[in-house]
Design a protein around this motif. Structure first.
Motif, PDB file in Angstrom:
ATOM      1  N   ARG A  44     -83.737 -31.792-114.549  1.00 37.65           N
ATOM      2  CA  ARG A  44     -84.658 -32.683-115.566  1.00 37.65           C
ATOM      3  C   ARG A  44     -85.232 -33.459-114.306  1.00 37.65           C
ATOM      4  N   TYR A  45     -85.418 -33.990-113.196  1.00 41.85           N
ATOM      5  CA  TYR A  45     -85.412 -34.880-112.267  1.00 41.85           C
ATOM      6  C   TYR A  45     -87.008 -33.398-112.003  1.00 41.85           C
ATOM      7  N   GLU A  46     -87.852 -34.627-111.556  1.00 42.80           N
ATOM      8  CA  GLU A  46     -89.700 -33.990-111.358  1.00 42.80           C
ATOM      9  C   GLU A  46     -90.053 -35.214-110.337  1.00 42.80           C
ATOM     10  N   CYS A  47     -90.095 -34.544-108.687  1.00 39.34           N
ATOM     11  CA  CYS A  47     -90.999 -36.005-107.691  1.00 39.34           C
ATOM     12  C   CYS A  47     -92.135 -35.260-108.073  1.00 39.34           C
ATOM     13  N   PHE A  48     -92.769 -34.818-108.561  1.00 43.32           N
ATOM     14  CA  PHE A  48     -94.285 -34.962-108.656  1.00 43.32           C
ATOM     15  C   PHE A  48     -94.894 -34.088-106.980  1.00 43.32           C
ATOM     16  N   GLY A  49     -93.948 -33.350-106.898  1.00 50.05           N
ATOM     17  CA  GLY A  49     -94.566 -32.931-105.280  1.00 50.05           C
ATOM     18  C   GLY A  49     -94.622 -33.676-104.000  1.00 50.05           C
ATOM     19  N   ALA A  50     -93.560 -34.826-104.049  1.00 52.43           N
ATOM     20  CA  ALA A  50     -93.020 -36.086-103.222  1.00 52.43           C
ATOM     21  C   ALA A  50     -92.911 -35.543-102.022  1.00 52.43           C
ATOM     22  N   GLY A  51     -91.248 -34.519-102.817  1.00 50.63           N
ATOM     23  CA  GLY A  51     -90.420 -33.657-101.554  1.00 50.63           C
ATOM     24  C   GLY A  51     -91.225 -32.901-100.447  1.00 50.63           C
ATOM     25  N   GLN A  52     -91.590 -31.927-100.181  1.00 50.96           N
ATOM     26  CA  GLN A  52     -93.363 -31.470 -99.835  1.00 50.96           C
ATOM     27  C   GLN A  52     -94.085 -32.429 -99.110  1.00 50.96           C
ATOM     28  N   ARG A  53     -94.266 -33.657 -99.558  1.00 58.47           N
ATOM     29  CA  ARG A  53     -95.652 -34.186 -99.221  1.00 58.47           C
ATOM     30  C   ARG A  53     -94.813 -35.423 -97.748  1.00 58.47           C
ATOM     31  N   VAL A  54     -93.581 -35.799 -98.532  1.00 60.41           N
ATOM     32  CA  VAL A  54     -92.871 -36.306 -97.181  1.00 60.41           C
ATOM     33  C   VAL A  54     -93.037 -35.579 -96.318  1.00 60.41           C
ATOM     34  N   SER A  55     -91.473 -34.196 -96.385  1.00 60.64           N
ATOM     35  CA  SER A  55     -91.121 -33.468 -95.347  1.00 60.64           C
ATOM     36  C   SER A  55     -92.445 -33.022 -94.726  1.00 60.64           C
ATOM     37  N   GLN A  56     -93.437 -32.741 -94.957  1.00 59.80           N
ATOM     38  CA  GLN A  56     -94.785 -31.942 -94.908  1.00 59.80           C
ATOM     39  C   GLN A  56     -95.095 -32.593 -93.533  1.00 59.80           C
ATOM     40  N   MET A  57     -95.904 -33.355 -94.731  1.00 63.92           N
ATOM     41  CA  MET A  57     -97.351 -34.042 -94.274  1.00 63.92           C
ATOM     42  C   MET A  57     -97.102 -35.329 -93.419  1.00 63.92           C
ATOM     43  N   ILE A  58     -96.139 -36.055 -94.226  1.00 65.23           N
ATOM     44  CA  ILE A  58     -95.860 -37.116 -93.932  1.00 65.23           C
ATOM     45  C   ILE A  58     -94.952 -37.633 -91.882  1.00 65.23           C
ATOM     46  N   TYR A  59     -94.018 -36.474 -92.289  1.00 60.53           N
ATOM     47  CA  TYR A  59     -93.581 -36.302 -90.687  1.00 60.53           C
ATOM     48  C   TYR A  59     -93.487 -34.871 -90.116  1.00 60.53           C
ATOM     49  N   GLY A  60     -93.858 -34.309 -90.669  1.00 56.01           N
ATOM     50  CA  GLY A  60     -94.377 -32.842 -90.019  1.00 56.01           C
ATOM     51  C   GLY A  60     -93.908 -32.101 -89.478  1.00 56.01           C
ATOM     52  N   GLY A  61     -93.277 -31.769 -90.869  1.00 57.65           N
ATOM     53  CA  GLY A  61     -91.850 -30.678 -90.644  1.00 57.65           C
ATOM     54  C   GLY A  61     -90.917 -31.089 -89.755  1.00 57.65           C
ATOM     55  N   ASN A  62     -90.735 -32.553 -89.204  1.00 60.17           N
ATOM     56  CA  ASN A  62     -89.568 -32.575 -88.489  1.00 60.17           C
ATOM     57  C   ASN A  62     -88.423 -33.096 -89.607  1.00 60.17           C
ATOM     58  N   ASP A  63     -87.162 -32.492 -89.749  1.00 60.27           N
ATOM     59  CA  ASP A  63     -85.819 -32.739 -90.655  1.00 60.27           C
ATOM     60  C   ASP A  63     -85.539 -33.996 -90.394  1.00 60.27           C
ATOM     61  N   TRP A  64     -84.839 -35.109 -90.906  1.00 59.83           N
ATOM     62  CA  TRP A  64     -83.528 -35.501 -91.229  1.00 59.83           C
ATOM     63  C   TRP A  64     -82.638 -35.058 -90.268  1.00 59.83           C
ATOM     64  N   ARG A  65     -81.868 -34.521 -90.558  1.00 62.12           N
ATOM     65  CA  ARG A  65     -80.812 -34.123 -89.391  1.00 62.12           C
ATOM     66  C   ARG A  65     -81.479 -33.846 -88.185  1.00 62.12           C
ATOM     67  N   HIS A  66     -82.084 -33.431 -87.688  1.00 64.41           N
ATOM     68  CA  HIS A  66     -82.154 -32.946 -86.326  1.00 64.41           C
ATOM     69  C   HIS A  66     -83.564 -34.237 -86.128  1.00 64.41           C
ATOM     70  N   ASN A  67     -83.958 -35.677 -86.396  1.00 68.26           N
ATOM     71  CA  ASN A  67     -84.362 -36.719 -86.556  1.00 68.26           C
ATOM     72  C   ASN A  67     -83.153 -37.867 -87.207  1.00 68.26           C
ATOM     73  N   LYS A  68     -82.304 -38.251 -86.332  1.00 65.63           N
ATOM     74  CA  LYS A  68     -81.363 -39.061 -87.382  1.00 65.63           C
ATOM     75  C   LYS A  68     -81.557 -41.125 -86.976  1.00 65.63           C
ATOM     76  N   THR A  69     -82.943 -40.638 -86.013  1.00 65.79           N
ATOM     77  CA  THR A  69     -83.133 -42.093 -85.834  1.00 65.79           C
ATOM     78  C   THR A  69     -84.387 -41.994 -86.986  1.00 65.79           C
ATOM     79  N   ARG A  70     -85.318 -41.169 -87.461  1.00 68.46           N
ATOM     80  CA  ARG A  70     -85.897 -41.614 -88.334  1.00 68.46           C
ATOM     81  C   ARG A  70     -85.813 -41.246 -89.833  1.00 68.46           C
ATOM     82  N   ALA A  71     -83.722 -40.903 -89.975  1.00 62.88           N
ATOM     83  CA  ALA A  71     -83.516 -40.235 -91.165  1.00 62.88           C
ATOM     84  C   ALA A  71     -83.860 -42.027 -92.372  1.00 62.88           C
ATOM     85  N   LYS A  72     -83.321 -42.170 -91.669  1.00 64.87           N
ATOM     86  CA  LYS A  72     -83.671 -43.565 -93.385  1.00 64.87           C
ATOM     87  C   LYS A  72     -84.661 -44.693 -93.458  1.00 64.87           C
ATOM     88  N   GLU A  73     -85.432 -44.521 -92.402  1.00 63.62           N
ATOM     89  CA  GLU A  73     -86.835 -44.772 -93.175  1.00 63.62           C
ATOM     90  C   GLU A  73     -87.195 -43.586 -93.551  1.00 63.62           C
TER      91      GLU A  73
END
Length: 217
Positions: A73-102
């Motif tokens: 049922r959950y819908e993020c309305f595209g927020a997932g890819q916006r945060v992943s690819q645009m706001i964080y430039g494709g740098n994932d939380w697994r390889h950027n642990k210092t910014r994961a919580k943020e």
């Protein structure tokens, strides 16, 4: 000021979830409790046990039968890819642990703003809202500008305050698209739950209606 076509293009590109371009943020950032929608408890910031290393779900084909209706049922309305690819430039939380919580804190804020964008864009599709199209577009652009900020500034956004501004426009939209014959409030007319039996409530404005102990089956 963008025209209707430009906003429609943004809807197609940004306001639809695309899990293949997301780092499984909804599977990590958001908490959930064991219930009819989820088979077990999970804390926010903790990866779901079914999230794989490539950010796909190991039980995606069986979410409903394994007790995860909430995921379907959950819908993020595209927020997932916006945060992943645009706001964080494709740098994932697994390889950027210092910014994961943020990142996990930014995601639910962007999700709420994207949801507002979706509703505003839908409001612009109605001919009945022509008289407020300019206000709707301004609100759309204002919401977009909030998302285009740095993560540090996104975390400072007063989402509730902004939602109240958008809410007023959406309430006005609702009033404009309802048939005049169904626009009057029914809250004062019906005082008891039994008063709703057999009532025609299609497109009715039920703001202020008393539903205490009402059986709405």
């Amino acid at each position: 000021m963008p025209n209707k076509l430009e906003i429609d293009n943004k809807v197609r590109e940004n306001l639809r979830s695309n899990c293949s371009n997301c780092f499984g943020l909804c599977c990590v950032a958001l908490p959930y409790a064991k219930s009819a929608d989820f088979a077990f408890d999970k804390d926010g910031g903790t990866p779901c046990r079914h999230l794989q290393s490539n950010y796909s779900c190991s039980i995606h084909e069986n979410l409903i039968t394994t007790g995860f209706k909430g995921c379907v049922r959950y819908e993020c309305f595209g927020a997932g890819q916006r945060v992943s690819q645009m706001i964080y430039g494709g740098n994932d939380w697994r390889h950027n642990k210092t910014r994961a919580k943020e990142m996990f804190n930014v995601f639910p804020i962007v999700q709420q703003l994207h949801e507002m964008l979706w509703y505003l864009s839908k409001a612009l599709e109605f001919q009945a809202t022509n008289s407020i199209h300019n206000d709707l577009r301004i609100s759309f652009e204002e919401t977009e500008r909030l998302i285009r900020q740095t993560p540090e500034n996104i975390l400072k956004i007063d989402v509730h305050e902004h939602r109240m501004k958008v809410r007023e426009l959406l309430l006005h939209t609702s009033e404009l698209i309802r048939p005049k014959t169904s626009s009057k409030k029914l809250g004062k007319k019906f005082k008891r739950s039994s008063d709703y039996i057999g009532a025609k409530l299609r497109r009715a404005n039920l703001k202020g209606a008393l539903f205490i102990a009402a059986d709405l089956r």
